[in-house]
Design a protein around this motif. Structure first.
Motif, PDB file in Angstrom:
ATOM      1  N   LYS A  65       0.821  -1.206   0.000  1.00 24.70           N
ATOM      2  CA  LYS A  65       0.000   0.000   0.000  1.00 24.70           C
ATOM      3  C   LYS A  65       0.861   1.266   0.000  1.00 24.70           C
ATOM      4  O   LYS A  65       0.531   2.248  -0.652  1.00 24.70           O
ATOM      5  CB  LYS A  65      -0.939   0.007   1.199  1.00 24.70           C
ATOM      6  N   LYS A  66       1.979   1.210   0.705  1.00 22.69           N
ATOM      7  CA  LYS A  66       2.870   2.376   0.788  1.00 22.69           C
ATOM      8  C   LYS A  66       3.425   2.728  -0.593  1.00 22.69           C
ATOM      9  O   LYS A  66       3.393   3.878  -1.017  1.00 22.69           O
ATOM     10  CB  LYS A  66       4.009   2.086   1.760  1.00 22.69           C
ATOM     11  N   TYR A  67       3.943   1.729  -1.296  1.00 20.99           N
ATOM     12  CA  TYR A  67       4.535   2.007  -2.600  1.00 20.99           C
ATOM     13  C   TYR A  67       3.483   2.238  -3.673  1.00 20.99           C
ATOM     14  O   TYR A  67       3.717   2.942  -4.639  1.00 20.99           O
ATOM     15  CB  TYR A  67       5.481   0.883  -3.001  1.00 20.99           C
ATOM     16  N   LYS A  68       2.311   1.651  -3.508  1.00 26.00           N
ATOM     17  CA  LYS A  68       1.227   1.912  -4.451  1.00 26.00           C
ATOM     18  C   LYS A  68       0.774   3.369  -4.319  1.00 26.00           C
ATOM     19  O   LYS A  68       0.465   4.001  -5.319  1.00 26.00           O
ATOM     20  CB  LYS A  68       0.061   0.956  -4.179  1.00 26.00           C
ATOM     21  N   GLY A  69       0.758   3.899  -3.115  1.00 27.21           N
ATOM     22  CA  GLY A  69       0.375   5.286  -2.871  1.00 27.21           C
ATOM     23  C   GLY A  69       1.395   6.265  -3.446  1.00 27.21           C
ATOM     24  O   GLY A  69       1.044   7.374  -3.844  1.00 27.21           O
ATOM     25  N   GLN A  70       2.662   5.887  -3.488  1.00 32.82           N
ATOM     26  CA  GLN A  70       3.685   6.778  -4.026  1.00 32.82           C
ATOM     27  C   GLN A  70       3.613   6.859  -5.555  1.00 32.82           C
ATOM     28  O   GLN A  70       3.958   7.880  -6.126  1.00 32.82           O
ATOM     29  CB  GLN A  70       5.078   6.272  -3.638  1.00 32.82           C
ATOM     30  N   LYS A  71       3.172   5.790  -6.218  1.00 30.18           N
ATOM     31  CA  LYS A  71       3.085   5.794  -7.669  1.00 30.18           C
ATOM     32  C   LYS A  71       1.950   6.680  -8.172  1.00 30.18           C
ATOM     33  O   LYS A  71       2.034   7.253  -9.239  1.00 30.18           O
ATOM     34  CB  LYS A  71       2.890   4.369  -8.199  1.00 30.18           C
TER      35      LYS A  71
END
Length: 70
Positions: A63-69
């Protein structure tokens, strides 16, 4: 969506490996274990807790890296 499919596939693979990773039952007339009734290693008591923590980390970082994209 492809990332979720890969994660599910990997988790399924590890689940199958854990099920088949049971040690063989020793033959002969012995009683089979270590005789004391204690777990063979202290980490055995925490396998389920460690599995839940690992899945929580996977969800958190996904979720963290999906939010950054976005």
């Amino acid at each position: 969506m492809k990332t979720i499919n890969k994660l599910v596939s990997v988790l399924f693979l590890f689940a199958v490996l854990f099920v088949q990773a049971a040690p063989p039952i020793p033959g002969g007339g012995g009683n089979g274990g270590n005789g004391t009734g204690a777990p063979s290693s202290p980490i055995d008591m925490y396998v389920y807790v460690l599995s839940v923590i690992a899945i929580a980390f996977i969800v958190f970082f996904t979720k963290k890296y999906k939010g950054q994209k976005a």
